[in-house]
Design an enzyme around this catalytic site. Structure first.
Site, short mmCIF file in Angstrom:
data_model
loop_
_atom_site.label_atom_id
_atom_site.label_comp_id
_atom_site.label_asym_id
_atom_site.label_seq_id
_atom_site.Cartn_x
_atom_site.Cartn_y
_atom_site.Cartn_z
N LEU A 87 1.01 -1.24 -0.02
CA LEU A 87 0.01 -0.03 0.01
C LEU A 87 0.71 1.24 0.02
O LEU A 87 0.41 2.20 -0.27
CB LEU A 87 -0.95 0.02 1.17
CG LEU A 87 -1.79 -1.29 1.38
CD1 LEU A 87 -2.88 -0.84 2.39
CD2 LEU A 87 -2.69 -1.57 0.07
N GLN A 137 5.20 3.06 0.50
CA GLN A 137 6.75 2.84 0.63
C GLN A 137 7.32 3.94 1.59
O GLN A 137 6.45 5.01 1.96
CB GLN A 137 7.46 3.08 -0.72
CG GLN A 137 7.23 4.49 -1.54
CD GLN A 137 7.73 4.36 -2.80
OE1 GLN A 137 7.18 3.34 -3.42
NE2 GLN A 137 8.52 5.35 -3.38
N LYS A 180 6.43 7.40 5.53
CA LYS A 180 5.56 6.49 4.58
C LYS A 180 4.51 7.06 3.83
O LYS A 180 3.68 7.90 4.30
CB LYS A 180 4.82 5.59 5.70
CG LYS A 180 3.90 4.63 5.23
CD LYS A 180 3.36 3.54 6.35
CE LYS A 180 2.48 2.22 5.59
NZ LYS A 180 1.89 1.51 6.68
N ASP A 187 -1.10 -8.21 11.26
CA ASP A 187 -0.15 -8.50 10.31
C ASP A 187 1.36 -8.63 10.81
O ASP A 187 2.10 -7.81 10.11
CB ASP A 187 -0.49 -7.07 9.28
CG ASP A 187 0.03 -7.54 7.88
OD1 ASP A 187 0.17 -8.74 7.54
OD2 ASP A 187 0.19 -6.60 7.15
#
Length: 540
Positions: A170, A172, A187, A324
């Site tokens: 989603l 980098q 980010k 996650d």
């Protein structure tokens, strides 16, 4: 001939769909309130849909053509099937990279489903989907930064490295320095996510529903429902920042004994928006990088214990779970301001990254899940059945649910031996798991359809943690299961104490606590004896 006609029909269907999409596109662009956005969607989505259709057709054709006429159970069929699995996994990998975004998220999830898909798919996705995601250009990054913060990166930050240090599905991450001289991680969301996320969801939804219509046993509609709910939250970096702060607050309030050992980067709120997140830069080893962890003076087995305890506390006590925890999202560094232990090793600190995907477990679900894990650790068949049913597995699939959670067959799950849940990691173990996945595919699909989505994410979290533990520990270990047994049992006792029914109820809870400590001590002694025997056998 039948196969060829099938191939021809599917190709014609794909071309017809493309023609229809193209024909409707011109009309919609002309009448849209936002023609540029509509045009961008119509120039982005159809190629993805065509790639999806062509990849699915190529994979189906490869399986049908390559395995045609080979007898079931023959060595030739097994060899050919392995080759087709590899080719198909690579085709799927290429599709995920070509489409990006949501497709990479799906590929990452596929890489955790050891209990459902062939090992060739699992390994191919694991080797590529975590650290080799597509990268947005610096011009695209500048576009996002200017839109979100009002100016280009070189004006907003004192320094900004145009080359990202990491790229995920989603977003980098770029290294920068703010005007106070502090090193930060920025980010930046991939620009195409904003443009195509909803369309990609609809496309994947269509494909999964079509596959289910053609192959009723292939029912992944639950995954689409979960993605539709979780993706908007993951794309909102303000939500991610709030999750990271809430996570640390929970450890400080509910798990103070390990709060110092768990960390999340500080958020710079004045430099953060829903599509751009500026955080404290964290330096550490990825959790599965055993060589670097050892070089930092940290014992990998201590890291494995810390990871197990951290997530057990989240699942069974906090009810607010980072869902996650793959290796790229967990860093390890020496605990700041701590000296060396007696053995000359440093204590580890676990740094949690990427807080976009969290799930909240209500009190009842959290308690039942803790009761189930307690039953699994202590091989209590009746309690396993009872709590599996409460969590949605039903009375017919509880054994399969237990098997997926532990990656062990039912006869091992209820084996009273102290190491009954330890996976040796041998080739025979892997073959056994693949055999069960193949044999019970339809039942597994039915179970995944039944379970509440929050439990499905617990399964995903469990799979990620197992992978991390396997990477950290060079030999089979029971200690992570001991930690889960202790924390889940404590959570059950705390839930019982919180009900405040009567003095007898309170006394019963405290007796449970005493019995738990005695039982865990007995298991620990058995573990020491077992490890001593295995150590001797390995030396010999």
């Amino acid at each position: 001939m039948a196969t060829r006609s099938l191939w021809g029909a599917r190709t014609k269907l794909a071309l017809s769909a493309a023609a229809l999409i193209g024909g409707g596109a011109a009309a919609n662009v002309a009448t849209s309130d936002d023609p540029s956005m509509t045009l961008k969607l119509y120039t982005t989505v159809p190629p993805r849909l065509i790639r999806d259709a062509m990849t699915a057709t190529a994979i189906a054709f490869d399986y049908e053509y390559s395995l045609w006429g080979l007898p079931e159970g023959s060595s030739e069929r097994e060899k050919t099937k392995h080759e087709v699995h590899l080719r198909s996994a690579r085709k799927l990998q290429e599709l995920c990279f070509s489409n990006g975004g949501i497709y990479i998220k799906l590929g990452q999830h596929l890489g955790q489903l050891e209990y459902l898909v062939p090992q060739e798919y699992v390994q191919t996705m694991r080797d590529s989907m975590l650290n080799k995601c597509p990268v947005s250009s610096y011009e695209q990054v500048c576009e996002v930064v200017k839109k979100e913060l009002g100016d280009t990166p070189d004006k907003i930050f004192a320094e900004f490295d145009p080359v990202p240090i990491a790229s995920a599905s989603l977003a980098q991450v770029h290294v920068a320095r703010n005007h106070d001289g502090k090193k930060v991680a920025v980010k930046v969301q991939h620009t195409h996510m904003t443009d195509t996320a909803a369309a990609d969801c609809a496309t994947v939804d269509f494909i999964v529903n079509t596959l289910h219509w053609i192959f009723p046993s292939f029912d992944y509609r639950w995954l689409i429902a979960e993605m539709r709910e979780s993706l908007p939250k993951e794309l909102d970096f303000i939500n991610e920042a709030q999750n990271s702060e809430k996570c640390l607050e929970n450890f400080q309030k509910l798990s103070p004994h390990i709060a110092a050992y768990v960390y999340a980067p500080k958020v710079y709120w004045n430099l953060s928006t829903s599509k751009l997140l500026t955080m404290e830069f964290m330096d550490g080893a990825e959790v599965n990088d055993v060589k670097t962890i050892k070089r930092l003076g940290i014992r990998p087995d201590e890291v494995a214990r810390l990871v197990s305890e951290t997530f057990a506390e989240m699942m069974f006590k906090h009810g607010f779970v980072h869902c996650d925890p793959h290796a790229a999202n967990l860093l390890v560094r020496p605990l700041p301001y701590s000296g060396k232990s007696i053995l000359g090793k440093k204590k580890p600190q676990l740094i949690l990254l990427d807080h976009g995907l969290y799930k909240e477990l209500d009190f009842e679900t959290r308690t039942n899940y803790a009761k189930l894990w307690k039953a699994l650790i202590f091989a209590d068949a009746n309690a396993i059945k009872e709590n599996s049913a409460k969590l949605g597995a039903g009375e017919d699939l509880y054994a399969l649910f237990a098997g997926i959670l532990t990656m062990r067959p039912w006869n091992r799950v209820i084996d009273p031996a102290v190491d009954h849940l330890v996976i040796q990691g041998s080739e025979s173990d892997r073959s056994e798991l693949q055999m069960y996945a193949s044999q019970y595919f339809s039942q597994i699909s039915e179970l995944l359809r039944r379970l509440p989505r929050v439990i499905l994410l617990m399964l995903k979290t469990n799979d990620c943690l197992r992978s991390v533990s396997n990477a950290l520990l060079q030999v089979p270990s029971l200690e992570t299961f001991m930690i889960i047994g202790r924390v889940s049992s404590e959570a059950v006792i705390e839930a019982k104490l919180s009900q405040k029914r009567s003095f007898l109820h309170w006394l019963s809870a405290w007796l449970d606590k005493i019995l738990l400590e005695a039982r865990l001590f007995t298991m620990q002694v058995a573990l020491w004896l077992l490890q001593g025997r295995k150590s001797l056998s390995w030396r010999n």
